[in-house]
Design a protein around this motif. Structure first.
Motif, PDB file in Angstrom:
ATOM      1  N   ALA A 100     134.889  -2.443  -8.282  1.00 61.85           N
ATOM      2  CA  ALA A 100     135.376  -1.333  -7.456  1.00 61.85           C
ATOM      3  C   ALA A 100     135.345  -1.698  -5.973  1.00 61.85           C
ATOM      4  O   ALA A 100     136.259  -1.346  -5.215  1.00 61.85           O
ATOM      5  CB  ALA A 100     134.534  -0.090  -7.716  1.00 61.85           C
ATOM      6  N   GLU A 130     138.204  -4.475  -5.531  1.00 64.00           N
ATOM      7  CA  GLU A 130     139.575  -4.015  -5.726  1.00 64.00           C
ATOM      8  C   GLU A 130     139.865  -2.707  -5.005  1.00 64.00           C
ATOM      9  O   GLU A 130     141.019  -2.266  -4.962  1.00 64.00           O
ATOM     10  CB  GLU A 130     139.856  -3.850  -7.222  1.00 64.00           C
ATOM     11  CG  GLU A 130     139.717  -5.149  -8.002  1.00 64.00           C
ATOM     12  CD  GLU A 130     139.946  -4.964  -9.499  1.00 64.00           C
ATOM     13  OE1 GLU A 130     140.552  -3.928  -9.858  1.00 64.00           O
ATOM     14  OE2 GLU A 130     139.539  -5.828 -10.284  1.00 64.00           O
ATOM     15  N   GLU A 131     138.807  -2.069  -4.462  1.00 63.83           N
ATOM     16  CA  GLU A 131     138.934  -0.820  -3.718  1.00 63.83           C
ATOM     17  C   GLU A 131     139.658   0.254  -4.533  1.00 63.83           C
ATOM     18  O   GLU A 131     140.578   0.925  -4.060  1.00 63.83           O
ATOM     19  CB  GLU A 131     139.651  -1.050  -2.375  1.00 63.83           C
ATOM     20  CG  GLU A 131     138.896  -1.980  -1.453  1.00 63.83           C
ATOM     21  CD  GLU A 131     139.534  -2.095  -0.070  1.00 63.83           C
ATOM     22  OE1 GLU A 131     140.537  -1.389   0.159  1.00 63.83           O
ATOM     23  OE2 GLU A 131     139.023  -2.867   0.761  1.00 63.83           O
ATOM     24  N   ARG A 132     139.233   0.407  -5.773  1.00 64.85           N
ATOM     25  CA  ARG A 132     139.803   1.427  -6.653  1.00 64.85           C
ATOM     26  C   ARG A 132     138.787   1.770  -7.740  1.00 64.85           C
ATOM     27  O   ARG A 132     137.772   1.084  -7.904  1.00 64.85           O
ATOM     28  CB  ARG A 132     141.095   0.935  -7.304  1.00 64.85           C
ATOM     29  CG  ARG A 132     140.884  -0.240  -8.253  1.00 64.85           C
ATOM     30  CD  ARG A 132     142.179  -0.660  -8.927  1.00 64.85           C
ATOM     31  NE  ARG A 132     141.971  -1.763  -9.859  1.00 64.85           N
ATOM     32  CZ  ARG A 132     141.602  -1.617 -11.131  1.00 64.85           C
ATOM     33  NH1 ARG A 132     141.380  -0.389 -11.616  1.00 64.85           N
ATOM     34  NH2 ARG A 132     141.438  -2.666 -11.917  1.00 64.85           N
ATOM     35  N   VAL A 133     139.094   2.847  -8.452  1.00 68.26           N
ATOM     36  CA  VAL A 133     138.233   3.227  -9.576  1.00 68.26           C
ATOM     37  C   VAL A 133     138.393   2.196 -10.693  1.00 68.26           C
ATOM     38  O   VAL A 133     139.514   1.826 -11.056  1.00 68.26           O
ATOM     39  CB  VAL A 133     138.597   4.636 -10.099  1.00 68.26           C
ATOM     40  CG1 VAL A 133     137.764   4.981 -11.335  1.00 68.26           C
ATOM     41  CG2 VAL A 133     138.383   5.679  -9.009  1.00 68.26           C
ATOM     42  N   VAL A 134     137.282   1.743 -11.232  1.00 71.77           N
ATOM     43  CA  VAL A 134     137.295   0.699 -12.258  1.00 71.77           C
ATOM     44  C   VAL A 134     136.493   1.184 -13.465  1.00 71.77           C
ATOM     45  O   VAL A 134     135.354   1.643 -13.325  1.00 71.77           O
ATOM     46  CB  VAL A 134     136.690  -0.623 -11.741  1.00 71.77           C
ATOM     47  CG1 VAL A 134     136.654  -1.667 -12.864  1.00 71.77           C
ATOM     48  CG2 VAL A 134     137.488  -1.130 -10.552  1.00 71.77           C
ATOM     49  N   SER A 182     132.460   4.459 -15.544  1.00 73.62           N
ATOM     50  CA  SER A 182     133.278   3.810 -14.520  1.00 73.62           C
ATOM     51  C   SER A 182     132.557   3.767 -13.184  1.00 73.62           C
ATOM     52  O   SER A 182     131.491   4.353 -13.008  1.00 73.62           O
ATOM     53  CB  SER A 182     134.601   4.574 -14.359  1.00 73.62           C
ATOM     54  OG  SER A 182     134.338   5.909 -13.960  1.00 73.62           O
ATOM     55  N   ALA A 234     133.446   3.718  -8.686  1.00 73.76           N
ATOM     56  CA  ALA A 234     134.455   4.034  -7.674  1.00 73.76           C
ATOM     57  C   ALA A 234     133.934   3.612  -6.307  1.00 73.76           C
ATOM     58  O   ALA A 234     132.726   3.661  -6.046  1.00 73.76           O
ATOM     59  CB  ALA A 234     134.775   5.526  -7.676  1.00 73.76           C
ATOM     60  N   PRO A 235     134.837   3.189  -5.396  1.00 73.51           N
ATOM     61  CA  PRO A 235     134.405   2.844  -4.036  1.00 73.51           C
ATOM     62  C   PRO A 235     134.121   4.102  -3.224  1.00 73.51           C
ATOM     63  O   PRO A 235     134.686   5.162  -3.475  1.00 73.51           O
ATOM     64  CB  PRO A 235     135.608   2.089  -3.479  1.00 73.51           C
ATOM     65  CG  PRO A 235     136.782   2.623  -4.232  1.00 73.51           C
ATOM     66  CD  PRO A 235     136.272   2.950  -5.606  1.00 73.51           C
ATOM     67  N   VAL A 252     135.758   0.900   3.143  1.00 75.57           N
ATOM     68  CA  VAL A 252     134.837   0.964   2.005  1.00 75.57           C
ATOM     69  C   VAL A 252     133.421   0.719   2.513  1.00 75.57           C
ATOM     70  O   VAL A 252     133.124  -0.334   3.084  1.00 75.57           O
ATOM     71  CB  VAL A 252     135.213  -0.072   0.927  1.00 75.57           C
ATOM     72  CG1 VAL A 252     134.171  -0.073  -0.193  1.00 75.57           C
ATOM     73  CG2 VAL A 252     136.591   0.228   0.356  1.00 75.57           C
ATOM     74  N   SER A 292     129.736   1.770  -3.054  1.00 69.82           N
ATOM     75  CA  SER A 292     130.310   2.136  -4.357  1.00 69.82           C
ATOM     76  C   SER A 292     129.301   2.974  -5.123  1.00 69.82           C
ATOM     77  O   SER A 292     128.099   2.997  -4.791  1.00 69.82           O
ATOM     78  CB  SER A 292     130.659   0.885  -5.175  1.00 69.82           C
ATOM     79  OG  SER A 292     129.470   0.216  -5.582  1.00 69.82           O
TER      80      SER A 292
END
Length: 703
Positions: free
Chosen positions: A218, A221-225, A246, A248-249, A257, A260
């Motif tokens: 996260a 990639e700067e997204r929810v993973v 999951s 998230a950042p 960012v 996380s």
């Protein structure tokens, strides 16, 4: 109407207190600040402190020099009191001594006005102090709200059922809630400052290779993973958890960012339950073997693979011989234990590439893929039957079992999974008919037999449901008077073309399907109704009704018979029940008890087809029997076969010695009749007199 959201309360007007011993100054000051709030004034300095404590104003405008009262000292008292410590004090004076200003500010004052008062300046300075006061209050409220929100957020994270871990922008842990601490095996004090991958060790549940932490992904990639599937968390205390969820950042107001947060929960029980449910759905609960569902899947795959390899797939349907009798007589507990032992014994001799499934109460299926030659199947079937030779031991008792096996082969005799199962069932049915304890391969003749059996079952069930089974009557003749004194009731069933089906065929099927009780009841009722009608019309003719051994030994048979007699209002002496000699080979104590109860009511008891079974003469002596029926096979052959003639003579002598009436069946000639009469046989039955007749035809010869 309910409000949709809480409205912010309006701010109350500010309280302003003016303290000056000169009324003119008070008037000027009031004029300057009257628009800024509620103004209270006093020209009596000695009352000022109490007034200020009561009102607790936001701002006090106070003269420094008020005669014997000093405004600086009064200011100190105001500031020292907790309830008025935050009150802003603005001094007013006509002096311009810099030291005076210093002392007044040092005592707690926050501003200084000189006389003569400039109204605009005064108003501006008071307004500024009020603004500062409001700002300070808002700031304090914001801090409290932020603190409360933080505590609420913390309480929420600490109370939810999921594990929560927060990191900074580099992946180092800044927070763990209690669930996360428990699952990682680390206290917050130990984990904070450590990298997330050190705290949270993740591995693939199948390969046990290290898995990427979703928090790291996260951040990168700067997204929810989402967490990888099939993921396991290895705790620092040695526990292992299957986890899901999951990360998230965390992004600041500028889009950067700053960290996380990963949220996860234990799904070990859910996965274990899913595995268990899958096992229950695909496996037999008693034996643990695959059931029909799993067998279907494996059979479809085996057919595809064998076709690719240009080989055969075989299916063996294995059925335990006479298991229903064992299960009913020994109890279902013993039956279940036997099934489990049979399953283990079969499984122990199976090749690893084969699938053994349980598909019914006492039925197993063996799936054999990639068969190269049929002779292999002969060997496997022989091994299965040989494995049953050793007795099964349960609760210190030995039980001998055998199995019948039906074999179907793809693509030789079947193309599809369903066709193979049906063909194996046909072959197994033929193995049973050939004497059991053997195996049989499918053939087209067997398939035709199965179709006929299915059609016959349909006809039989429909006839029973519609009460449409016919009853024919064959007269029994008094050999001395040549008059009809009784008639044997015989069941008749038509096929869809209107042709009569041989009775042994559909009666045997009724016994196999568990329908014999309903069929027997129907025949008994119709026979009793007919006898009652004839009696009411002046003809006393006893009806002789055959009883199946299965029907006779079923619970409540006596009550069923008596119920029919009461329903039809037929005298008991007008009914004769014919039981076969083989019935005596059942539970003799039960047979004797039921026969005795029936006989005591006045019902006649006959032994049918005597001489064809193996009953003990001692049994015959102790049973309440009235009639012996000499089997037609001996009567028919006695003209050409001396041994048959001797048997008929022996049965006749036995009947006379026991005081029983004798009925000779199968009389087709006058010579038959003369011989039987010479042996003392009282009653004759056969085509020499009449064939079995429908009720209306029978009535033409008796009425």
């Amino acid at each position: 109407m309910q409000p949709t959201r809480r409205e912010k309360a309006p701010r109350p007007p500010a309280n302003i207190v003016i303290v000056d011993d000169e009324i003119s100054s008070v008037i000027v000051l009031e004029a300057a600040v009257k628009d800024l709030g509620k103004v209270t004034s006093t020209t009596t300095p000695e009352d000022a402190l109490k007034l200020i404590r009561d009102i607790q104003p936001e701002v006090v405008l106070m003269d420094i020099d008020m005669g014997e009262y000093n405004g600086v000292e009064l200011c100190k008292q105001i500031k020292n009191a907790p309830e008025t410590a935050k009150t802003a004090v603005i001094f007013v004076t006509s002096h311009n001594n810099p030291d005076l200003e210093y002392f007044s500010l040092d005592s707690g004052g926050i501003d200084f006005l000189t006389k003569p008062i400039n109204l605009k300046t005064c108003k501006m300075r008071v307004a500024n102090q009020l603004a500062l006061r409001y700002y300070a209050e808002d700031l304090e409220n914001a801090k409290k709200a932020l603190f409360n929100e933080k505590e609420h957020f913390k309480a929420t994270l600490n109370s939810i059922g999921d594990g929560v871990i927060a990191t900074d922008a580099e992946g180092f842990v800044t927070f763990l809630n209690p669930i996360a601490q428990h699952m990682t095996g680390m206290k917050e004090s130990e984990a904070v400052g450590c990298h997330i991958e050190t705290v949270m060790k993740l591995k693939d549940a199948t390969t046990h290779e290290k898995a990427i932490n979703p928090a790291v992904a996260a951040l990168y990639e700067e997204r929810v993973v989402g967490m990888a599937l099939n993921c396991q968390l290895y705790s620092h205390t040695g526990n292992v958890y299957r986890v899901e969820d999951s990360a998230a950042p965390i992004v600041d107001a500028n889009g950067n960012v700053t960290g996380s947060i990963v949220v996860f929960h234990d799904v070990s029980e859910s996965i274990a339950m899913a595995v268990k449910m899958n096992h229950l759905a695909n496996n037999d609960q008693l034996t643990g073997l695959p059931n029909r569902i799993l067998l279907h899947d494996r059979l479809e795959q085996a057919i595809k693979i064998s076709k690719q390899n240009k080989l055969m797939t075989a299916l063996m349907l294995i059925d335990i011989d006479n298991f229903k009798y064992l299960n009913d007589s020994l109890g279902h507990h013993i039956g279940d234990m036997l099934i489990k032992q049979v399953a283990r014994r079969l499984d122990s001799i199976m090749d690893a590439n084969c699938t053994l499934a349980r598909v019914g109460g006492d039925e197993f299926v063996l799936l054999i893929p990639n068969v190269q030659a049929v002779r292999i199947l002969n060997s496997i079937a022989s091994d299965i039957q040989a494995s049953m030779q050793k007795p099964f031991v349960l609760e210190d008792q030995e039980y001998n079992l055998s199995v019948s096996i039906g074999i179907s082969i793809n693509p030789t005799d079947a193309e599809t999974e369903g066709h193979m199962m049906r063909n194996a069932d046909v072959a197994m049915f033929r193995a049973k008919k050939q004497g059991k304890q053997r195996y049989c391969f499918f053939s087209q003749n067997l398939e035709q037999d199965l179709h006929e059996r299915i059609e016959l079952e349909k006809i039989l069930r429909e006839a029973i449901d519609k009460n449409s089974v016919e009853v024919f009557f064959q007269p029994q003749i008094n050999l001395t008077t040549q008059k009809i004194n009784s008639a044997e009731a015989l069941a008749r069933l038509k096929d869809k073309n209107g042709n009569y089906i041989p009775p042994p065929k559909f009666i045997a099927l009724a016994e196999e399907l568990g329908l014999i009780d309903q069929l027997g009841q129907q025949i008994l009722r119709k026979s009793c109704i007919a006898a009652k009608e004839w009696y009411d019309r002046g003809k006393e003719i006893r009806v002789c009704v055959n009883v199946s051994a299965l029907q006779f030994c079923a619970p409540g048979y006596f009550e069923q018979v008596f119920s029919v007699l009461e329903e039809t209002n037929l005298r008991t002496s007008m009914l004769e029940l014919e039981v076969t000699e083989t019935l005596l080979m059942q539970d003799i104590n039960l047979v004797e008890s039921v026969l005795r109860d029936l006989s005591l009511t006045g019902i006649f008891i006959a032994i049918d087809d005597f001489g064809t079974g193996y009953s003990s003469l001692s049994y015959l002596k102790r049973l309440p029997v009235d009639v012996l029926k000499i089997d037609q096979s001996f009567v028919f052959d006695m003209l050409q076969d001396k041994q048959s003639l001797d048997i008929v003579k022996t049965i006749s002598d036995l009947g006379h010695s026991l005081g029983l009436n004798l009925v000779g069946e199968g009389i087709e000639t006058a010579e038959h009749e003369e011989i039987l009469k010479s042996f003392g046989c009282q009653i004759g039955q056969g085509y020499h007199y009449h064939k079995p007749l429908a009720k209306k035809d029978f009535e033409t010869i008796i009425l």
